[in-house]
Design a protein around this motif. Structure first.
Motif: not given
Length: 63
Positions: A38-60
């Protein structure tokens, strides 16, 4: 060494009023997104939304 330890020494320079998202969380999201292609802010935000459970394994990601 865990990758999340790399963010321990990042200095927060934003004021308390504007500090909605910790710098370490933003940096981790951006790096993980870039690695996944993912290489732009829009796609990064979508990645974050789609992977929030995985991201929360590392940070709140409270916000």
């Amino acid at each position: 060494m865990e990758i999340t330890n790399l963010f321990d020494n990042i200095e927060e320079t934003s004021s308390i009023i504007n500090k909605k998202y910790p710098v370490a969380e933003i940096a981790f999201l951006v790096i993980a997104s870039f690695i996944c292609g993912y290489n732009n802010w829009y796609s990064i935000a979508r990645f974050g939304d789609a992977n929030i459970a995985w991201l929360r394994k590392f940070f709140p990601y409270a916000n």
